[in-house]
Scaffold this motif. Structure first.
Motif, PDB file in Angstrom:
ATOM      1  N   LEU A 187      70.591  85.978  11.244  1.00 17.79           N
ATOM      2  CA  LEU A 187      69.617  85.049  10.667  1.00 17.79           C
ATOM      3  C   LEU A 187      69.902  83.609  11.080  1.00 17.79           C
ATOM      4  O   LEU A 187      68.979  82.817  11.279  1.00 17.79           O
ATOM      5  CB  LEU A 187      69.624  85.154   9.139  1.00 17.79           C
ATOM      6  CG  LEU A 187      68.957  86.387   8.519  1.00 17.79           C
ATOM      7  CD1 LEU A 187      69.159  86.386   7.010  1.00 17.79           C
ATOM      8  CD2 LEU A 187      67.473  86.431   8.868  1.00 17.79           C
ATOM      9  N   VAL A 188      71.185  83.272  11.195  1.00 16.35           N
ATOM     10  CA  VAL A 188      71.566  81.912  11.564  1.00 16.35           C
ATOM     11  C   VAL A 188      70.997  81.529  12.931  1.00 16.35           C
ATOM     12  O   VAL A 188      70.670  80.370  13.187  1.00 16.35           O
ATOM     13  CB  VAL A 188      73.105  81.763  11.566  1.00 16.35           C
ATOM     14  CG1 VAL A 188      73.538  80.404  12.091  1.00 16.35           C
ATOM     15  CG2 VAL A 188      73.650  81.978  10.155  1.00 16.35           C
ATOM     16  N   ALA A 189      70.863  82.511  13.807  1.00 13.57           N
ATOM     17  CA  ALA A 189      70.382  82.235  15.163  1.00 13.57           C
ATOM     18  C   ALA A 189      68.903  81.900  15.211  1.00 13.57           C
ATOM     19  O   ALA A 189      68.409  81.425  16.250  1.00 13.57           O
ATOM     20  CB  ALA A 189      70.674  83.437  16.061  1.00 13.57           C
ATOM     21  N   PHE A 190      68.169  82.127  14.119  1.00 12.65           N
ATOM     22  CA  PHE A 190      66.721  81.909  14.150  1.00 12.65           C
ATOM     23  C   PHE A 190      66.336  80.462  14.383  1.00 12.65           C
ATOM     24  O   PHE A 190      65.373  80.177  15.097  1.00 12.65           O
ATOM     25  CB  PHE A 190      66.090  82.399  12.847  1.00 12.65           C
ATOM     26  CG  PHE A 190      65.595  83.802  12.931  1.00 12.65           C
ATOM     27  CD1 PHE A 190      64.310  84.079  13.359  1.00 12.65           C
ATOM     28  CD2 PHE A 190      66.415  84.858  12.594  1.00 12.65           C
ATOM     29  CE1 PHE A 190      63.854  85.381  13.450  1.00 12.65           C
ATOM     30  CE2 PHE A 190      65.972  86.162  12.679  1.00 12.65           C
ATOM     31  CZ  PHE A 190      64.683  86.427  13.108  1.00 12.65           C
ATOM     32  N   VAL A 191      67.054  79.515  13.788  1.00 17.51           N
ATOM     33  CA  VAL A 191      66.648  78.108  13.876  1.00 17.51           C
ATOM     34  C   VAL A 191      66.653  77.608  15.316  1.00 17.51           C
ATOM     35  O   VAL A 191      65.615  77.130  15.808  1.00 17.51           O
ATOM     36  CB  VAL A 191      67.544  77.229  12.980  1.00 17.51           C
ATOM     37  CG1 VAL A 191      67.180  75.755  13.169  1.00 17.51           C
ATOM     38  CG2 VAL A 191      67.392  77.620  11.513  1.00 17.51           C
ATOM     39  N   PRO A 192      67.768  77.713  16.050  1.00 17.19           N
ATOM     40  CA  PRO A 192      67.721  77.227  17.442  1.00 17.19           C
ATOM     41  C   PRO A 192      66.775  78.024  18.322  1.00 17.19           C
ATOM     42  O   PRO A 192      66.129  77.452  19.212  1.00 17.19           O
ATOM     43  CB  PRO A 192      69.178  77.349  17.913  1.00 17.19           C
ATOM     44  CG  PRO A 192      69.793  78.347  17.007  1.00 17.19           C
ATOM     45  CD  PRO A 192      69.120  78.168  15.692  1.00 17.19           C
ATOM     46  N   TRP A 193      66.649  79.333  18.090  1.00 15.17           N
ATOM     47  CA  TRP A 193      65.772  80.121  18.951  1.00 15.17           C
ATOM     48  C   TRP A 193      64.300  79.868  18.649  1.00 15.17           C
ATOM     49  O   TRP A 193      63.455  79.949  19.550  1.00 15.17           O
ATOM     50  CB  TRP A 193      66.108  81.608  18.856  1.00 15.17           C
ATOM     51  CG  TRP A 193      67.163  81.951  19.851  1.00 15.17           C
ATOM     52  CD1 TRP A 193      68.504  82.044  19.640  1.00 15.17           C
ATOM     53  CD2 TRP A 193      66.960  82.165  21.251  1.00 15.17           C
ATOM     54  NE1 TRP A 193      69.155  82.309  20.816  1.00 15.17           N
ATOM     55  CE2 TRP A 193      68.237  82.401  21.822  1.00 15.17           C
ATOM     56  CE3 TRP A 193      65.849  82.195  22.079  1.00 15.17           C
ATOM     57  CZ2 TRP A 193      68.417  82.641  23.177  1.00 15.17           C
ATOM     58  CZ3 TRP A 193      66.013  82.443  23.430  1.00 15.17           C
ATOM     59  CH2 TRP A 193      67.289  82.665  23.965  1.00 15.17           C
ATOM     60  N   THR A 194      63.987  79.528  17.414  1.00 19.85           N
ATOM     61  CA  THR A 194      62.623  79.112  17.099  1.00 19.85           C
ATOM     62  C   THR A 194      62.305  77.809  17.821  1.00 19.85           C
ATOM     63  O   THR A 194      61.217  77.630  18.388  1.00 19.85           O
ATOM     64  CB  THR A 194      62.450  78.939  15.584  1.00 19.85           C
ATOM     65  OG1 THR A 194      62.713  80.186  14.928  1.00 19.85           O
ATOM     66  CG2 THR A 194      61.042  78.486  15.245  1.00 19.85           C
ATOM     67  N   LEU A 195      63.269  76.893  17.829  1.00 22.15           N
ATOM     68  CA  LEU A 195      63.088  75.620  18.525  1.00 22.15           C
ATOM     69  C   LEU A 195      62.911  75.846  20.030  1.00 22.15           C
ATOM     70  O   LEU A 195      62.052  75.229  20.666  1.00 22.15           O
ATOM     71  CB  LEU A 195      64.297  74.718  18.256  1.00 22.15           C
ATOM     72  CG  LEU A 195      64.252  73.316  18.863  1.00 22.15           C
ATOM     73  CD1 LEU A 195      63.040  72.554  18.356  1.00 22.15           C
ATOM     74  CD2 LEU A 195      65.540  72.554  18.528  1.00 22.15           C
TER      75      LEU A 195
END
Length: 413
Positions: A187-195
Motif C-alpha cells: 500500500l505504501v508504494a501507491f503514492v509515488p506510483w500514482t504520481l
C-alpha cells in the motif's frame, strides 16, 4: 517547467521523471515483488495448523509463485498495451496489497490459496514490466537503476526470512501479522506510483504502433540464450531456497545452523544486485565473470555432495556468490535491448520460462531425493545444469542487441 525526452522511432515526446522519483518508484515496487512468496516459509507450520492445510496443499502453496509468475507473466505485455506500463504496475500493486492483506485475515484454506494467486499475479506483472519502466526512464542512470532494482528485489526476499519468526512471536495466530504486514508495505508504494502514472500518462511503451510485423522473440539467438540463462539460474535459486537447509540438516547440522546457511545464500543476493548491473553496463569481460559464477556454483554443489558438514559456510558462500547470476540476467534484459518496447517483449519472453522452471525444479529435485533415498543424484543433476547455465550466459553476454537480431531474422513464409 517539465522536461521532455524524445521517444524512439519518432513517436514525439514524453515527460522526464525526476531521478529521485524514478529511484523511489523502483525501490517501492521491487521490495514488494518477493515477500508474498518468501514470507510463508518461516511460519508454514503455524499456517498449516491455523488453516488445516495438509502436506499436499502446502506443496501447492510452495509451487504457486513460480507457476503464477510463469502464466500471468506471459500476459503482462498484453496487459500493458491496455493500461500502459505505469498503469499496469499500479494495478499490480493493488493486486499484491489486496491479496496479501486479505489472505492474512481469512479462515478458509481454499480462499487463502486464491488470494495468494491474486497477489502473485500482481507480482508477475511487476516482474515483467519494471525492467521496461527502467529502460524507459533510466536514461543515463540505467545501470544505477538496475542496481537499485536487483538489490531491492533481494532485500525484499530476505527480510521476510529474517523477520518472519520475530513478527509471529509465540502466538499461534502470529502468522497472520507476519504475512499481512507485507500487504501493508504494498500500500505504501501507491503514492509515488500514482504520481508517476499521473505525470507520464499511460506510458504505452509496450504498445507503440508498429510499422512492420514483429518477429517472434525466438528468432533472436540472444533472447533464447538469455531465456535459458535466466531459467536455469531461477531453478537453482528456488531449489536452494527450498532444499538447501534440509540438505544441511540431513548432513548433521542443527536446525538453526542449517537455516543460517540458507540465509547466507539468500542474503548474498543483496550485494549481487549492487555489483553486477554495473559490470554488465561497463565491463568487456562479462563472459569471464559469468564463467566464474559457474565455477563457484560447481564448487558449492560439489561441497554439498562430498563434505556438506565439513565447511558448510564455504559451500553456502559459494552458492550465494554464484547467485549473482540473477541480477546479471536482469541487467542483461535492458542491456541487450535498444527500445523499451523490445525490453518489455524480451522480459515477457524469458521470465515466464524462468519461473516455470523455478516451480518445477524444487518438485523434481525433491522427487529425485525421494526415489533415490539420498542427495547424490539431485546434486549431480544440479551440477550438470550449472554447466548449461554458464554456456547460455556466455552466449547472452555477447555484445549483441536483440532488436538487431529481430531485424535481420528471416521472415517465416
Amino acid at each position: 517547467m517539465s522536461q521532455t525526452r524524445k521517444t524512439p522511432a519518432g513517436h514525439g515526446t514524453r515527460p522526464s521523471l525526476p531521478v529521485l522519483l524514478t529511484a523511489l518508484a523502483v525501490i517501492l515496487v521491487a521490495v514488494n515483488l518477493r515477500p508474498g512468496a518468501s514470507s510463508v516459509g518461516p511460519v508454514l507450520a503455524e499456517l498449516q495448523a491455523g488453516l488445516g492445510i495438509g502436506a499436499t496443499a502446502a506443496g501447492v502453496l510452495t509451487a504457486l509463485p513460480g507457476l503464477t509468475f510463469a502464466v500471468v507473466g506471459a500476459l503482462a505485455v498484453a496487459i500493458s498495451r491496455k493500461a500502459g506500463i505505469n498503469g499496469s504496475i499500479l494495478l499490480a500493486l493493488a493486486a499484491i496489497a489486496a491479496g496479501l492483506l486479505l489472505r492474512s485475515l481469512v479462515n478458509s484454506a481454499a480462499l487463502f490459496l486464491l488470494l495468494t494467486v491474486l497477489a502473485f499475479a500482481g507480482m508477475a506483472v511487476g516482474n515483467i514490466l519494471v525492467p521496461a519502466f527502467i529502460k524507459r526512464h533510466g536514461g543515463a542512470r540505467l545501470a544505477l537503476m538496475n542496481s537499485i532494482y536487483g538489490t531491492t528485489l533481494a532485500l525484499g526476499a530476505t527480510l521476510p526470512l529474517l523477520l518472519g519468526g520475530v513478527l509471529a512471536g509465540g502466538d499461534p495466530n502470529g502468522w497472520r501479522l507476519s504475512l499481512g504486514i507485507w500487504g501493508a508495505a504494498a500500500l505504501v508504494a501507491f503514492v509515488p506510483w500514482t504520481l508517476v502514472a499521473v505525470k507520464t500518462g499511460r506510458d504505452v511503451v509496450a504498445g507503440e504502433q508498429r510499422q512492420r510485423r514483429e518477429m517472434k522473440m525466438r528468432s533472436s539467438r540472444t533472447a533464447v540464450a538469455l531465456s535459458i540463462f535466466f531459467g536455469v539460474q531461477s531453478m537453482h535459486a528456488y531449489v536452494q531456497f527450498g532444499w538447501a537447509a534440509q540438505i544441511y540438516r540431513d548432513a548433521g547440522l542443527e536446525q538453526g545452523q542449517a537455516g543460517l546457511m540458507a540465509a547466507i545464500i539468500a542474503a548474498l543476493g543483496i550485494p549481487g544486485g549492487l555489483i553486477m548491473p554495473a559490470l554488465v553496463a561497463r565491463s568487456s569481460r562479462l563472459r569471464f565473470y559469468i564463467a566464474g559464477l559457474g565455477v563457484l556454483m560447481l564448487a558449492g554443489y560439489s561441497g554439498l555432495l562430498l563434505a556438506p558438514a565439513t565447511l558448510p559456510w564455504l559451500w553456502a558462500l559459494c552458492l550465494g556468490l554464484a547467485g549473482f547470476a540473477f541480477p546479471t540476467a536482469l541487467a542483461l534484459i535492458t542491456a541487450r535491448s535498444r527500445e523499451p518496447r523490445t525490453t518489455a517483449r524480451l522480459s515477457g519472453f524469458i521470465q515466464p520460462v524462468g519461473y516455470l522452471l523455478a516451480a518445477l525444479g524444487p518438485f523434481a529435485i525433491g522427487a529425485l531425493h525421494d526415489v533415490s533415498g539420498s542427495w547424490t543424484l539431485p546434486l549431480a543433476i544440479l551440477l550438470g545444469s550449472a554447466v548449461v547455465m554458464v554456456g547460455a550466459g556466455i552466449r547472452a553476454a555477447e555484445p549483441v542487441y536483440v532488436d538487431d537480431e529481430l531485424e535481420t531474422a528471416p521472415k517465416a513464409r
